[in-house]
Design a protein around this motif. Structure first.
Motif, PDB file in Angstrom:
ATOM      1  N   TYR A  54    -118.583  57.833 -35.231  1.00 16.40           N
ATOM      2  CA  TYR A  54    -116.596  59.044 -36.180  1.00 16.40           C
ATOM      3  C   TYR A  54    -116.275  58.174 -36.630  1.00 16.40           C
ATOM      4  N   GLY A  55    -115.296  57.998 -38.207  1.00 14.15           N
ATOM      5  CA  GLY A  55    -114.713  56.601 -38.088  1.00 14.15           C
ATOM      6  C   GLY A  55    -113.700  57.275 -37.384  1.00 14.15           C
ATOM      7  N   TYR A  56    -112.386  55.650 -37.291  1.00 16.41           N
ATOM      8  CA  TYR A  56    -111.871  55.464 -36.442  1.00 16.41           C
ATOM      9  C   TYR A  56    -110.545  55.081 -36.921  1.00 16.41           C
ATOM     10  N   TYR A  57    -109.225  56.042 -36.291  1.00  7.94           N
ATOM     11  CA  TYR A  57    -107.921  55.429 -36.634  1.00  7.94           C
ATOM     12  C   TYR A  57    -106.891  54.864 -35.822  1.00  7.94           C
ATOM     13  N   PRO A  58    -106.617  53.796 -35.164  1.00  9.30           N
ATOM     14  CA  PRO A  58    -106.091  53.545 -33.646  1.00  9.30           C
ATOM     15  C   PRO A  58    -104.675  54.135 -34.516  1.00  9.30           C
TER      16      PRO A  58
ATOM     17  N   ARG B  28    -117.280  61.312 -42.285  1.00  7.36           N
ATOM     18  CA  ARG B  28    -116.998  62.699 -42.140  1.00  7.36           C
ATOM     19  C   ARG B  28    -116.011  63.303 -41.464  1.00  7.36           C
ATOM     20  N   GLU B  29    -116.270  62.584 -40.117  1.00  7.63           N
ATOM     21  CA  GLU B  29    -114.958  63.093 -39.108  1.00  7.63           C
ATOM     22  C   GLU B  29    -113.821  61.518 -38.975  1.00  7.63           C
ATOM     23  N   ILE B  30    -113.073  62.019 -38.489  1.00  7.15           N
ATOM     24  CA  ILE B  30    -111.910  60.989 -37.915  1.00  7.15           C
ATOM     25  C   ILE B  30    -111.513  60.994 -37.547  1.00  7.15           C
ATOM     26  N   VAL B  31    -112.039  60.467 -35.927  1.00  6.16           N
ATOM     27  CA  VAL B  31    -110.595  59.878 -34.709  1.00  6.16           C
ATOM     28  C   VAL B  31    -109.380  59.468 -34.610  1.00  6.16           C
ATOM     29  N   ALA B  32    -108.633  60.048 -34.271  1.00  9.39           N
ATOM     30  CA  ALA B  32    -107.284  59.129 -34.040  1.00  9.39           C
ATOM     31  C   ALA B  32    -106.687  60.318 -32.788  1.00  9.39           C
ATOM     32  N   PRO B  33    -106.320  59.374 -31.973  1.00  7.50           N
ATOM     33  CA  PRO B  33    -105.849  59.412 -30.632  1.00  7.50           C
ATOM     34  C   PRO B  33    -104.657  59.298 -30.803  1.00  7.50           C
ATOM     35  N   CYS B  34    -103.645  58.666 -31.001  1.00  3.61           N
ATOM     36  CA  CYS B  34    -102.202  59.100 -31.134  1.00  3.61           C
ATOM     37  C   CYS B  34    -101.699  60.737 -31.764  1.00  3.61           C
ATOM     38  N   PRO B  35    -101.427  61.125 -30.927  1.00 10.42           N
ATOM     39  CA  PRO B  35    -100.836  62.998 -31.446  1.00 10.42           C
ATOM     40  C   PRO B  35    -100.031  63.262 -33.394  1.00 10.42           C
TER      41      PRO B  35
END
Length: 226
Positions: A3-7, A69-76
């Motif tokens: 996954y791509g990751y955007y912290p 293709r998929e980006i995970v972003a934990p902060c709402p």
């Protein structure tokens, strides 16, 4: 899966604990998180002009082109902004909560359970509305807690506003809203939003306020206590 990751800013600052927890849980699930290179702030919920704010997230999507293709972003807030910026649907924007189905929970190989413990899952404003950007499973934290034997409280306040975005401008409002949520719930408060965590923790004197990742790491034996 990769996954791509955007912290986002909060997970590299005040919410480093959530960042470490997300990365640890994803490793246990066999996923890799590849941070978007040179990502910029998304403006969260504070930026005045909505169009300019969405433009900030579009810049982040451009930086992710070709890497995932998929980006995970934990902060709402980051998650919502990225979803709104993704108007041409080139990416799938995911909150980690959307990847914690029952199959994933089984694969965590938990060493403990939650029997005899009471929890209030608290989602806050952004994760559950509006429908266009909300997470798909709106009871994912309840499902997880009961799956491991815990009891649920505070269901009526799970999507109430804690006033977190007013913390620095009108702290009295945040105190009023957060105190109401704390009074109408019971047990350990489980959150996923860094802003909710800060607001509730500031105005709570006796309650435990934890991230869901803290709970998962307790179940797997990585944390010794809740």
């Amino acid at each position: 899966m990769n996954y791509g990751y955007y912290p986002g800013c909060s997970l590299t600052g005040s919410a480093r604990k959530l960042d470490k927890g997300v990365r640890a849980i994803f490793r246990k699930l066999g996923h890799s998180l590849n941070e978007i290179p040179d990502w910029n702030c998304c403006g969260a919920l504070e930026y005045g002009d909505r169009n300019e704010l969405i433009g900030l997230s579009r810049e982040n999507l451009k930086k992710a082109e070709g890497m995932c293709r998929e980006i995970v972003a934990p902060c709402p807030a980051c998650y919502k902004n990225l979803k709104e910026a993704n108007s041409d649907a080139n990416f799938e924007i995911l909150n980690p909560l959307e990847l914690l189905d029952k199959e994933a929970l089984v694969s965590l190989n938990a060493m403990r359970d939650l029997k005899g413990k009471v929890f209030t899952p608290y989602y806050g404003c952004v994760l559950l509305r509006p429908e266009e950007t909300a997470i798909r499973n709106k009871t994912v934290m309840e499902d997880l807690i009961t799956f491991f034997g815990g009891e649920i409280e505070g269901e009526k306040i799970k999507d109430r506003c804690c006033g977190g975005n007013q913390f620095f401008a009108n702290k009295w409002a945040t105190e009023k809203l957060s105190t109401l949520i704390l009074e109408k719930s019971r047990g350990v408060m489980v959150v996923f939003c860094p802003l909710c965590h800060m607001a509730l923790k500031t105005f709570s004197t006796k309650r435990k306020i934890i991230y869901l990742t803290d709970l998962l790491l307790y179940l797997t034996g990585d944390n010794n206590a809740l």
